[in-house]
Structures are given as structure tokens and as C-alpha cells.
Design a protein around this motif. Sequence first.
Motif, mmCIF file in Angstrom:
data_model
loop_
_atom_site.group_PDB
_atom_site.id
_atom_site.type_symbol
_atom_site.label_atom_id
_atom_site.label_comp_id
_atom_site.label_asym_id
_atom_site.label_seq_id
_atom_site.Cartn_x
_atom_site.Cartn_y
_atom_site.Cartn_z
ATOM 1 N N TRP A 1 4.319 7.260 -3.012
ATOM 2 C CA TRP A 1 3.024 7.058 -2.747
ATOM 3 C C TRP A 1 2.500 6.361 -1.802
ATOM 4 C CZ3 TRP A 1 0.181 9.886 -6.570
ATOM 5 C CH2 TRP A 1 1.015 10.100 -7.830
ATOM 6 N N VAL A 2 1.500 7.085 -1.115
ATOM 7 C CA VAL A 2 0.925 6.301 0.071
ATOM 8 C C VAL A 2 -0.599 6.146 0.072
ATOM 9 C CG1 VAL A 2 0.289 6.103 2.736
ATOM 10 C CG2 VAL A 2 2.547 7.063 1.615
ATOM 11 N N SER B 1 2.806 3.064 -13.493
ATOM 12 C CA SER B 1 4.094 3.764 -13.630
ATOM 13 C C SER B 1 4.270 4.910 -12.865
ATOM 14 C CB SER B 1 4.642 3.679 -15.040
ATOM 15 O OG SER B 1 5.696 4.099 -15.291
ATOM 16 N N THR B 2 5.604 5.169 -12.140
ATOM 17 C CA THR B 2 5.792 6.408 -11.548
ATOM 18 C C THR B 2 7.314 6.851 -11.922
ATOM 19 O OG1 THR B 2 5.909 7.530 -9.560
ATOM 20 C CG2 THR B 2 6.104 5.061 -9.265
ATOM 21 N N ASP B 3 7.381 7.974 -12.048
ATOM 22 C CA ASP B 3 8.828 8.656 -12.204
ATOM 23 C C ASP B 3 8.945 9.866 -11.612
ATOM 24 O OD1 ASP B 3 11.563 8.772 -13.198
ATOM 25 O OD2 ASP B 3 10.833 9.552 -14.928
ATOM 26 N N GLY B 4 9.844 10.202 -10.703
ATOM 27 C CA GLY B 4 10.175 11.210 -9.900
ATOM 28 C C GLY B 4 9.154 11.766 -8.898
ATOM 29 N N THR C 1 0.793 -1.281 -0.086
ATOM 30 C CA THR C 1 0.201 -0.122 -0.182
ATOM 31 C C THR C 1 0.784 1.299 -0.139
ATOM 32 O OG1 THR C 1 -0.101 -0.097 2.528
ATOM 33 C CG2 THR C 1 -1.853 -1.243 1.260
ATOM 34 N N VAL C 2 2.355 0.886 0.031
ATOM 35 C CA VAL C 2 3.229 2.223 -0.384
ATOM 36 C C VAL C 2 3.984 1.874 -1.479
ATOM 37 C CG1 VAL C 2 5.083 3.224 0.869
ATOM 38 C CG2 VAL C 2 3.224 2.661 2.050
ATOM 39 N N ILE C 3 4.009 2.841 -2.385
ATOM 40 C CA ILE C 3 5.006 2.819 -3.530
ATOM 41 C C ILE C 3 6.109 3.625 -3.462
ATOM 42 C CG2 ILE C 3 5.215 3.103 -6.158
ATOM 43 C CD1 ILE C 3 2.138 3.065 -6.081
ATOM 44 N N ILE D 1 -0.629 -7.377 -7.555
ATOM 45 C CA ILE D 1 0.326 -8.242 -7.223
ATOM 46 C C ILE D 1 1.412 -7.408 -6.529
ATOM 47 C CG2 ILE D 1 2.254 -9.593 -8.351
ATOM 48 C CD1 ILE D 1 0.179 -10.116 -10.631
ATOM 49 N N ASP D 2 2.031 -6.536 -7.134
ATOM 50 C CA ASP D 2 3.015 -5.445 -6.239
ATOM 51 C C ASP D 2 2.372 -4.597 -5.436
ATOM 52 O OD1 ASP D 2 4.983 -6.682 -8.044
ATOM 53 O OD2 ASP D 2 4.731 -5.536 -9.628
#
Length: 123
Positions: free
Chosen positions: A100-101, A93-96, A27-29, A39-40
Motif C-alpha cells: 500500500w502506498v 490490518s491488511t492481508d494479501g 507512508t508505505v505498508i 505510530i507505525d
Amino acid sequence: MNTTFAALAVGGLLLTGANAAWAGPATVIDGDGVYRVGIDIEPGTYYTGGGGDYCYWERQSGLSGDFDELIANDFIEGGPAAVTIKSSDVGFSTDGCGTWVRQSTPPAPAPAPASAPRSPFGS
């Protein structure tokens, strides 16, 4: 007594000796990359305070990188961001963006304005 401890983590499954425990989706990225939904990471609404000068994110219907698999995206310059990742999404997808919570519960709705009761006898 000599005891040997072995652990193996594969795709969220943690095996330790004869015991197995499912770690489950996060639940945290924690950083940049592509994450598989369910899955992730868990689906839900995620917030970030921003990670630097820019933040780019994408919700994806597949993981091939084809433009046709882009569901939604945004580019934010140096500020907070929010995104709702749906259970039907395949990837995120995340960049920069920094960390994330996931918001565990949605914010409470604003109360409706109270109206004065009407008298059957007029005002």
C-alpha cells in the motif's frame, strides 16, 4: 583509531551513539499485518495494485481483535484497492493486498463546467 558504532531501533526511534533521530510513521505498508495508526503508519488515503488472488483489509478502533472494534473492511478479488485511514483509527490490518502506498496529495477535482455570461439585453 578503533570506532564502535551501535544502533538501536525501538518503535520508530533510531538511536545512534549520542544522536537520536525520529524515523516517524511510514507512508508505505509493505506487507500483511496489523499497523498502529500514527505510530507505525501515517493516516491518509492508501492505494494498492493488489498482491494476488485476494486482498482483505480492516480499519480498527482498537487492537484487541474484537468484532466491535471493526470500523470498515473490504475483500477484493485480485485487483486494485484504495482505503482512507483516518487519524482517529487505532489500527489498520491488511492481508494479501501487497504494498500500500499513501497518496501524498488528493487528486485535483474536476473543473466545473463553464457557463456562458448572460447579457442584460437578452439573447
